[in-house]
Every structure is written in structure tokens, then in C-alpha cells.
Write a protein that holds these residues in place. Structure first.
Motif, PDB file in Angstrom:
ATOM      1  N   THR A 181       1.176  -1.152  -0.087  1.00  0.00           N
ATOM      2  CA  THR A 181       0.406   0.133  -0.228  1.00  0.00           C
ATOM      3  C   THR A 181       0.622   0.878  -0.117  1.00  0.00           C
ATOM      4  O   THR A 181       0.870   2.163  -0.750  1.00  0.00           O
ATOM      5  CB  THR A 181      -0.747  -0.170   1.002  1.00  0.00           C
ATOM      6  OG1 THR A 181      -0.051   0.266   2.615  1.00  0.00           O
ATOM      7  CG2 THR A 181      -2.286  -1.444   1.404  1.00  0.00           C
ATOM      8  N   ALA A 182       1.698   1.012   0.522  1.00  0.00           N
ATOM      9  CA  ALA A 182       3.024   2.502   0.782  1.00  0.00           C
ATOM     10  C   ALA A 182       3.382   2.939  -1.201  1.00  0.00           C
ATOM     11  O   ALA A 182       4.045   3.818  -1.650  1.00  0.00           O
ATOM     12  CB  ALA A 182       4.277   2.189   1.253  1.00  0.00           C
ATOM     13  N   GLU A 185       0.675   4.564  -2.639  1.00  0.00           N
ATOM     14  CA  GLU A 185       0.756   5.734  -2.167  1.00  0.00           C
ATOM     15  C   GLU A 185       2.068   6.690  -3.417  1.00  0.00           C
ATOM     16  O   GLU A 185       1.793   7.637  -3.869  1.00  0.00           O
ATOM     17  CB  GLU A 185       1.319   6.082  -0.141  1.00  0.00           C
ATOM     18  CG  GLU A 185       0.077   5.396   0.154  1.00  0.00           C
ATOM     19  CD  GLU A 185      -1.377   6.694   0.027  1.00  0.00           C
ATOM     20  OE1 GLU A 185      -0.792   7.428   0.807  1.00  0.00           O
ATOM     21  OE2 GLU A 185      -2.204   5.982  -1.074  1.00  0.00           O
ATOM     22  N   GLU A 188       1.428   7.816  -6.575  1.00  0.00           N
ATOM     23  CA  GLU A 188       0.704   8.282  -6.801  1.00  0.00           C
ATOM     24  C   GLU A 188       1.472   9.383  -6.522  1.00  0.00           C
ATOM     25  O   GLU A 188       0.722  10.630  -6.237  1.00  0.00           O
ATOM     26  CB  GLU A 188      -0.593   8.398  -5.644  1.00  0.00           C
ATOM     27  CG  GLU A 188      -1.782   6.649  -6.224  1.00  0.00           C
ATOM     28  CD  GLU A 188      -3.109   7.090  -5.290  1.00  0.00           C
ATOM     29  OE1 GLU A 188      -3.154   8.144  -4.754  1.00  0.00           O
ATOM     30  OE2 GLU A 188      -3.754   6.450  -5.804  1.00  0.00           O
ATOM     31  N   LYS A 190       2.628  10.636  -3.598  1.00  0.00           N
ATOM     32  CA  LYS A 190       2.721  11.047  -2.370  1.00  0.00           C
ATOM     33  C   LYS A 190       3.810  10.363  -1.252  1.00  0.00           C
ATOM     34  O   LYS A 190       4.252   9.594  -1.694  1.00  0.00           O
ATOM     35  CB  LYS A 190       1.521  10.235  -1.571  1.00  0.00           C
ATOM     36  CG  LYS A 190      -0.006  10.715  -2.200  1.00  0.00           C
ATOM     37  CD  LYS A 190      -0.981   9.973  -1.721  1.00  0.00           C
ATOM     38  CE  LYS A 190      -1.520  11.073  -2.651  1.00  0.00           C
ATOM     39  NZ  LYS A 190      -3.388   9.388  -2.578  1.00  0.00           N
ATOM     40  N   ALA A 192       5.844   7.783   0.449  1.00  0.00           N
ATOM     41  CA  ALA A 192       5.220   6.271   0.793  1.00  0.00           C
ATOM     42  C   ALA A 192       5.567   5.705   2.495  1.00  0.00           C
ATOM     43  O   ALA A 192       5.977   5.909   2.675  1.00  0.00           O
ATOM     44  CB  ALA A 192       6.276   5.298   0.422  1.00  0.00           C
ATOM     45  N   ARG A 195      -1.100   2.375   3.241  1.00  0.00           N
ATOM     46  CA  ARG A 195      -2.443   3.354   3.739  1.00  0.00           C
ATOM     47  C   ARG A 195      -3.843   1.957   4.749  1.00  0.00           C
ATOM     48  O   ARG A 195      -3.185   0.807   4.863  1.00  0.00           O
ATOM     49  CB  ARG A 195      -2.905   1.951   2.323  1.00  0.00           C
ATOM     50  CG  ARG A 195      -2.876   3.777   1.600  1.00  0.00           C
ATOM     51  CD  ARG A 195      -3.506   2.896   0.399  1.00  0.00           C
ATOM     52  NE  ARG A 195      -3.326   4.660  -0.660  1.00  0.00           N
ATOM     53  CZ  ARG A 195      -4.135   4.721  -1.783  1.00  0.00           C
ATOM     54  NH1 ARG A 195      -4.907   3.270  -2.214  1.00  0.00           N
ATOM     55  NH2 ARG A 195      -3.533   5.269  -2.838  1.00  0.00           N
TER      56      ARG A 195
END
Ligand SMILES: Cc1cc2nc3c(=O)[nH]c(=O)nc-3n(C[C@H](O)[C@H](O)[C@H](O)COP(=O)(O)O)c2cc1C
Ligand code: SF4
Length: 436
Positions: A181-182, A185, A188, A190, A192, A195
Motif C-alpha cells: 500500500t506504501a 501511495e 500516486e 505521495k 510512501a 494505507r
């Protein structure tokens, strides 16, 4: 193809990749032709399920089970693509298996990714590769361009009606970017950090769209399953868990490196294949699954190395990349190096990890220098008890870091105490050199 080493048997010794033509002469892309022309996405998924392919990125989660979470066409919320992400971040201490698969056999990965995207109804494939793996990035990028030019990627692949794009994204070079999930991120743009779950990536992943993340080695297995069948894949293994494994053996062995062998091969055999224990020639202990796995001792040399059996033996199979210590290597020194790594790589999102790991790393360095106190051991044990169990922190980095520390304290408690009592490393004193 070398049937007993399906993943690495076609790799050249100098790791130079094949051109598409060379790869096709070796049987490459036959599985993609078969999968897309003769099989439905569900049939590909069922084959991977029957093959019992467990994810090779660390947790051993069954690949097909994860793929079944992805929505079928028409069930996906809103408009937009579904994503299939190949995780090639590989920064775990002791792990270097994915590098070989990326550098030397990139077309094998592309074949697997096309079939996996087909089975998961994904229309975009992203391969995230550790930034330091420059050759891997170049080789996979070139192979994607070749596959695209030959019609294996793009619109209406091989006339099947399946559209899929694929590209490479270099990772900025932090260990946490490998956490799925990092990773999303980071893609995207953002910071890391992992989530919160749920929602899981299959529900809401990259840009809020359904997403599956699988490890490079997991994906590299898929074309072999489609080409040769699920039973063939299962029969490669010596245990219930299907396939071969690209093991790594490093540390105190005479020939450190990659060994592809049946899943379930015992550690003792792998160490033999790696030229045997170096240094004193006598094994003290080993970490079977990379830096974040607990230590096992010589009585575990016969344990079949797979996810289930290593867990039963009290450690974790993780990346399947073994770190070996001989009698002249000090487990405390190794733990201290690991703690320094995990402390540096903490993303800082939760307190026990952000503040606890640097503290643990400092204590370990102090103990190693012979400047530790007996109370330090209590602090270490308390930290393992508080922050070690799964779910105490936002992701598994902290729990993983606590595994070698907790097992080190349990197995080598006397050695920890001797460092304090004697004011030095007893192993370094006995063998007269650096014990790490
Ligand atoms: C701190 C951390 C780092 C990770 N690094 C990697 C990595 O470099 N490569 C990888 O495949 N999985 C890594 N994982 C596991 C991923 O989150 C994920 O489970 C995996 O990519 C799924 O692939 P698999 O199901 O094929 O094993 C990491 C997990 C954590 C907690
Ligand atoms: S456990 Fe560590 S790496 Fe994972 S989210 Fe918390 S601070 Fe970040």
C-alpha cells in the motif's frame, strides 16, 4: 528449458537478457498464445489456484485467492482501469533473487504479467523496480518495447480482444516502498507510507481503482503453470506448496548466490549447494527468510523450507533468502546491523517503530561494543513483547524487525549476558576478528 529450474534455467550466466526472437526460440510466449486464445480468464485463474502458487514476496499468500478479490468486468465501481502491479522493490537484507529474474529473464516476467493481468481483468501493468537495479530497469523496459512491437502488449492482444499496457516505474529507493500500500501511495506521487486496510487494494488501490500487487518471482511462475499445467507445477515441489523456489544463500558460505531448487528443499542441502559453511566451517545458526526472519539452529537443517514448515519450526520463510552464520560470526553483531537498517528505513508513521527502532539499534550497538547493561536486555525483551506481535504497528516492518531480535534473545540469551559481563564480544575475542 531446464524443467527442474523453470525460472532460472534459461538465464545466461552473464545475466544478459534474450531478445524477443531468442526468447521465442526457447519456447517463450507460447503460454501467452495458449492462455489468451484457448483459455478464459477464469480458466487461467483456476490453473494458478490448482498449482498452489503462494506469493514469493514474503507473506506466502495464495496468488489465486488474491486474484479472486478483483472485480469481474461490469462489477467494478465507476469507470477506469484495473491495475496489476509487479513488486520489484527488493530491499530486504539478504534478498537478491528478484534482481536475477528482472535482469536476466525479463520476457519471462512479461509473459507472467500479461497472463496475470488477463486473469485479474486488469488493463494496465506497472513493474516497480528498485532504483539501484539499473540493469533490471533497462532490460525490462527494452523487453516491454519488444513485446509491444510484436503485439503481445497493447490493444486486442493476439486478436483475443484483451487490451493491456505495461510500463516500468523506478522506485525512489526506500525499503517501505516494497510494502504494497506504501508502493501504491508512492506511485500516486505521495509520501510512501502504508494505507489503512480495509479497503484492500482489490477494492480501492492505485488511484482508487481495483489493484493487485504481486512479487516478481510469483509473477514469473505464471507462464510455466499455463504452459505445463497445475499438476506439473505442484510436482516440482517437495511439499504441498507448489513450484520451485529461487532461494538465496548468503553470509558465511563458500559460494553465496541464487539457487533454484524445489520448494521444500531443506536448508542443509542448500548450504551444501552453496559450497558449505565458510569461516570455521561449523554452522552456528541461520535466518531462513532474509533479515526479518527469526534465527534457526543446526537442529533445523532438515526442515523443508516452505512457508508452512518454517513457521512450524518457529521462524518465517519470508523471501526464502537465507543468511548463514558460522561459529565465528556473532548473532548480536548481525542483529545490530539489521536493527540499524530497519531503524533507518522506518517510514515514521507510527511511534513504536519510528522511536522504538532507533532506540533498539542504539542499545544493540552499545551491547556489541561491550558497553551494555543488564537492564538493556529487559528493555529489548519488553520492546519485542510490546511491538513484535502483528497488528501493533501500521505495517509489518516493525514486527519483522523484532523477529531476529526476539529469536536472538530467546536462543542466545547467554551470549547477550556474556557481552555485558565480559565487556566485549566473546566470539570476536575467541576468533580474533570482526564477528559480523
Ligand atoms: C516493509 C515491507 C517491505 C516489503 N518489501 C517488499 C518487496 O520489496 N517486494 C515484495 O514483493 N514484497 C514486499 N513486501 C510485501 C508486499 O507488501 C506484498 O505482500 C507483496 O508484494 C505481495 O506479493 P506476493 O503476494 O506475490 O508475495 C514488503 C512488505 C513490508 C511490510
Ligand atoms: S511499522 Fe514502521 S514502517 Fe510500518 S507504518 Fe509504522 S512507522 Fe511506518
Amino acid at each position: 528449458m531446464n524443467e527442474h529450474k523453470p525460472l532460472t534455467g534459461r538465464a545466461r550466466p552473464d545475466r544478459s537478457p534474450h531478445t524477443l526472437e531468442e526468447w521465442r526460440k526457447l519456447g517463450g510466449y507460447a503460454a501467452v498464445e495458449r492462455g489468451l486464445k484457448a483459455l478464459s480468464p477464469e480458466q487461467v485463474l483456476d490453473m494458478v489456484d490448482d498449482a498452489n502458487l503462494n506469493g514469493r514476496g514474503g507473506a506466502g499468500f495464495p496468488a489465486a485467492k488474491k486474484w479472486r478479490f478483483m472485480p469481474k468486468p461490469g462489477q467494478s465501481p465507476g469507470d477506469g482501469p484495473s491495475y496489476f502491479i509487479v513488486n520489484g522493490d527488493e530491499m530486504e537484507p539478504g534478498a537478491f533473487k528478484d534482481r536475477i529474474l528482472l535482469e536476466a529473464v525479463p520476457h519471462q516476467l512479461i509473459e507472467g504479467a500479461i497472463l496475470a493481468a488477463y486473469a485479474t481483468h486488469s488493463s494496465e501493468i506497472i513493474v516497480l523496480i528498485r532504483d539501484a537495479y539499473r540493469d533490471a530497469i533497462a532490460n525490462v523496459t527494452r523487453a516491454i518495447a519488444e513485446a509491444e512491437a510484436a503485439g503481445y502488449l497493447g490493444r486486442n492482444v493476439l486478436g483475443s480482444g484483451f487490451d493491456v499496457k505495461m510500463w516500468v516505474h523506478p522506485s525512489a529507493g526506500r525499503y517501505i516502498v516494497g510494502e504494497e500500500t506504501a508502493l501504491i501511495e508512492a506511485l500516486e506521487g505521495k509520501r510512501a507510507v502504508p494505507r489503512k486496510r480495509p479497503p484492500f487494494p482489490a477494492q480501492s488501490g492505485l488511484w482508487g481503482r481495483p489493484t493487485t500487487v504481486n512479487n516478481v518471482e510469483t509473477v514469473s511462475c505464471v507462464s510455466h503453470i499455463v504452459a505445463n499445467g497445475a499438476q506439473w507445477f505442484r510436482a516440482l515441489s517437495r511439499t504441498e506448496e507448489g513450484g520451485t523456489k529461487v532461494f538465496g544463500v548468503s553470509g558465511r558460505v563458500n559460494r553465496p548466490g541464487i539457487i533454484e531448487a524445489p520448494m521444500g528443499t531443506p536448508a542443509g542441502e542448500l548450504i551444501e549447494q552453496a559450497g558449505g559453511v565458510s569461516g570455521t566451517g561449523v554452522l552456528r545458526c541461520f535466518q531462513p527468510g532474509g533479515g526479518a526472519s527469526g534465527f534457526l539452529e543446526p537442529d533445523a537443517l532438515d526442515v523443508p523450507l516452505d512457508f508452512g514448515n518454517v513457521a512450524k519450526a518457529g521462524s518465517m520463510f519470508g523471501t526464502g533468502t537465507m543468511i548463514v552464520l558460522d561459529q565465528s560470526a556473532c548473532p548480536l553483531a548481525v542483529i545490530a546491523r539489521h536493527m540499524a537498517f530497519y531503524a533507518r528505513e522506518s517510514c515514521g508513521w507510527c511511534t513504536p517503530c519510528r522511536d522504538g527502532l532507533p532506540w533498539v539499534a542504539q542499545i544493540m550497538m552499545r551491547l556489541e561494543r561491550g558497553e551494555g547493561r543488564m537492564e538493556d536486555l529487559d528493555v529489548l525483551r519488553e520492546t519485542v513483547a510490546i511491538a513484535g506481535p502483528r497488528g501493533r504497528t501500521f505495517c509489518d516492518l516493525m514486527g519483522g524487525a523484532m523477529a531476529p531480535l526476539g529469536s536472538g534473545l530467546a536462543r542466545f540469551g547467554d551470549l547477550f549476558e556474556a557481552h555485558v559481563r565480559e565487556g566485549c564480544c566473546p566470539i570476536a575475542r575467541e576468533y580474533g576478528r570482526s564477528a559480523a
